[in-house]
Motif scaffolding. Structure first.
Motif, PDB file in Angstrom:
ATOM      1  N   GLN A 179       0.965  -1.358  -0.128  1.00 10.23           N
ATOM      2  CA  GLN A 179       0.207  -0.056  -0.037  1.00 10.23           C
ATOM      3  C   GLN A 179       1.038   1.157  -0.159  1.00 10.23           C
ATOM      4  O   GLN A 179       0.444   2.276  -0.332  1.00 10.23           O
ATOM      5  N   SER A 180       2.093   1.100   0.389  1.00 13.23           N
ATOM      6  CA  SER A 180       3.018   2.239   0.366  1.00 13.23           C
ATOM      7  C   SER A 180       3.436   2.794  -1.235  1.00 13.23           C
ATOM      8  O   SER A 180       3.706   1.807  -1.668  1.00 13.23           O
ATOM      9  N   LYS A 181       3.461   4.067  -1.268  1.00 16.88           N
ATOM     10  CA  LYS A 181       3.650   4.540  -2.453  1.00 16.88           C
ATOM     11  C   LYS A 181       5.374   5.047  -2.430  1.00 16.88           C
ATOM     12  O   LYS A 181       5.765   5.701  -3.215  1.00 16.88           O
ATOM     13  N   LEU A 182       5.881   4.705  -1.184  1.00 17.51           N
ATOM     14  CA  LEU A 182       7.302   5.293  -1.052  1.00 17.51           C
ATOM     15  C   LEU A 182       8.230   4.143  -1.140  1.00 17.51           C
ATOM     16  O   LEU A 182       8.021   2.897  -0.864  1.00 17.51           O
ATOM     17  N   SER A 183       9.484   4.224  -1.140  1.00 16.29           N
ATOM     18  CA  SER A 183      10.407   3.187  -1.159  1.00 16.29           C
ATOM     19  C   SER A 183      10.656   2.783   0.533  1.00 16.29           C
ATOM     20  O   SER A 183      10.657   3.716   1.345  1.00 16.29           O
ATOM     21  N   CYS A 184      10.689   1.552   0.772  1.00 18.92           N
ATOM     22  CA  CYS A 184      10.680   1.091   1.872  1.00 18.92           C
ATOM     23  C   CYS A 184      12.018   0.407   2.251  1.00 18.92           C
ATOM     24  O   CYS A 184      12.657  -0.176   1.499  1.00 18.92           O
ATOM     25  N   ARG A 185      12.285   0.397   3.783  1.00 23.10           N
ATOM     26  CA  ARG A 185      13.413  -0.180   4.558  1.00 23.10           C
ATOM     27  C   ARG A 185      12.685  -0.930   5.568  1.00 23.10           C
ATOM     28  O   ARG A 185      12.008  -0.320   6.239  1.00 23.10           O
ATOM     29  N   ILE A 186      13.090  -2.238   6.021  1.00 21.60           N
ATOM     30  CA  ILE A 186      12.552  -3.013   6.873  1.00 21.60           C
ATOM     31  C   ILE A 186      13.637  -2.942   8.025  1.00 21.60           C
ATOM     32  O   ILE A 186      14.660  -3.338   7.751  1.00 21.60           O
ATOM     33  N   VAL A 187      13.362  -2.730   9.206  1.00 21.56           N
ATOM     34  CA  VAL A 187      14.190  -3.006  10.367  1.00 21.56           C
ATOM     35  C   VAL A 187      13.250  -3.869  11.345  1.00 21.56           C
ATOM     36  O   VAL A 187      12.028  -3.967  11.364  1.00 21.56           O
ATOM     37  N   CYS A 188      13.895  -5.016  11.948  1.00 21.19           N
ATOM     38  CA  CYS A 188      12.990  -5.816  12.922  1.00 21.19           C
ATOM     39  C   CYS A 188      14.006  -6.322  14.309  1.00 21.19           C
ATOM     40  O   CYS A 188      15.293  -6.182  14.334  1.00 21.19           O
TER      41      CYS A 188
END
Length: 320
Positions: free
Chosen positions: A234-243
């Protein structure tokens, strides 16, 4: 040639004089680099947040002024020799004075054994032994949409990280950038709602919140990792994941990120005895560029690693 010292325990290592120690510092070798402080602090508060989950606060300007999101401290109960070693606790947030200077720390922990059980019994005015800041922390690298995935007590590093990413707070050096993300989302999961820590602080910081409980008592019914793909889609932005959280959850998060072609950082919650890299109790297997693997110490090489480089348990090569 340097002076070689043999210490019987971590306390010896921290307190034995060292030729490289700078005046006013408390921890030889590492303290001489300006990174690690060791001493005793007085507890200001120690309050429950949720079932078996507490937030403890104390003044410690020497650490508070240098620690950054993702780093941790080691805490130990003075006078207790069983167990001997301390416990690692990630920065939750810092306490600030009226001028905005960082003067203290807030840590969040869950009661799971003898040390945390005794820690929960401490009251304001009691003493706590501490050394830090330790570890590498999260890199403050620009991204449009930061997606944080937390399981259980793994939510603890993410309030500070999100506040820095959104430009609401600055941690550590004044040169450390703040305001490097346009949007921050937190996916936070627990087995049941009773274990969910209060999330108002996250919402007040401008974080988009997505909750999951395995029994369906609050939020999405199921695993927290099931929230990741819909948010990214759903995001229209570039994503980075942290966990951060249980390793099976982080392994699943890394797998999802790999499938989506996204970068992913993991903050490991390995048991640690010293936090200084001298005991090798926290080693993790990581892939090397040549395709082989090697051990890294979570306390000094991490706790934040590229999740795609970690050899998770299901991927472990046979010994030998």
């Amino acid at each position: 040639m340097g002076t070689e010292r043999i210490c019987t325990n971590v306390s010896d290592y921290l307190n034995t004089p060292d030729p490289t120690e700078q005046p006013g510092e408390h921890c030889p070798k590492l303290a001489a680099s300006g990174r690690v402080w060791h001493g005793t602090v007085e507890i200001l508060s120690n309050k429950p947040l949720a079932e078996r989950t507490y937030r403890i606060s104390f003044l410690c300007p020497s650490v508070a002024g240098r620690i950054v999101p993702g780093q941790f401290v080691m805490v130990r109960l003075p006078g207790w020799w069983e167990p001997l070693f301390g416990r690692a606790m990630a920065l939750y947030d810092v306490l600030r004075d009226e001028a905005g200077q960082a003067i203290g720390l807030q840590l969040v922990y869950r009661v799971v054994g003898r040390v945390t059980g005794r820690l929960a019994q401490l009251r304001p005015g009691d003493q706590l032994e501490l050394w830090g800041p330790l570890g590498n922390g999260f890199a403050a690298e620009p991204v449009e949409h930061l997606v944080m995935v937390a399981g259980g007590i793994g939510f603890t590093p993410f309030l500070a990280l999100a506040q820095e990413a959104l430009g609401r707070c600055r941690y550590g050096s004044l040169e450390r950038p703040a305001g490097w993300a346009q949007k921050v989302s937190l996916c936070y999961g627990e087995p049941t709602a009773a274990l969910l820590a209060p999330v108002e602080e996250f919402q007040q910081a401008g974080i988009e919140l997505h909750l999951a409980t395995e029994d369906g008592s609050r939020g999405h019914k199921g695993l927290v990792t099931e929230l990741i793909e819909p948010i990214v889609a759903q995001s229209k932005l570039s994503c980075r994941i942290v966990c951060c959280g249980p390793e099976p959850m982080m392994a699943a998060t890394a797998q999802i990120a790999r499938r989506l072609g996204l970068p992913c950082l993991a903050s490991l919650e390995r048991p640690m005895a010293c936090g200084l890299g001298i005991c090798f109790s926290c080693v993790v297997r990581v892939r090397e560029p040549n395709g082989n693997w090697d051990y890294r110490r979570a306390c000094v090489d991490g706790p934040v690693f590229d999740a795609h480089q970690i050899l998770w348990e299901r991927e472990q090569p046979p010994d030998g």
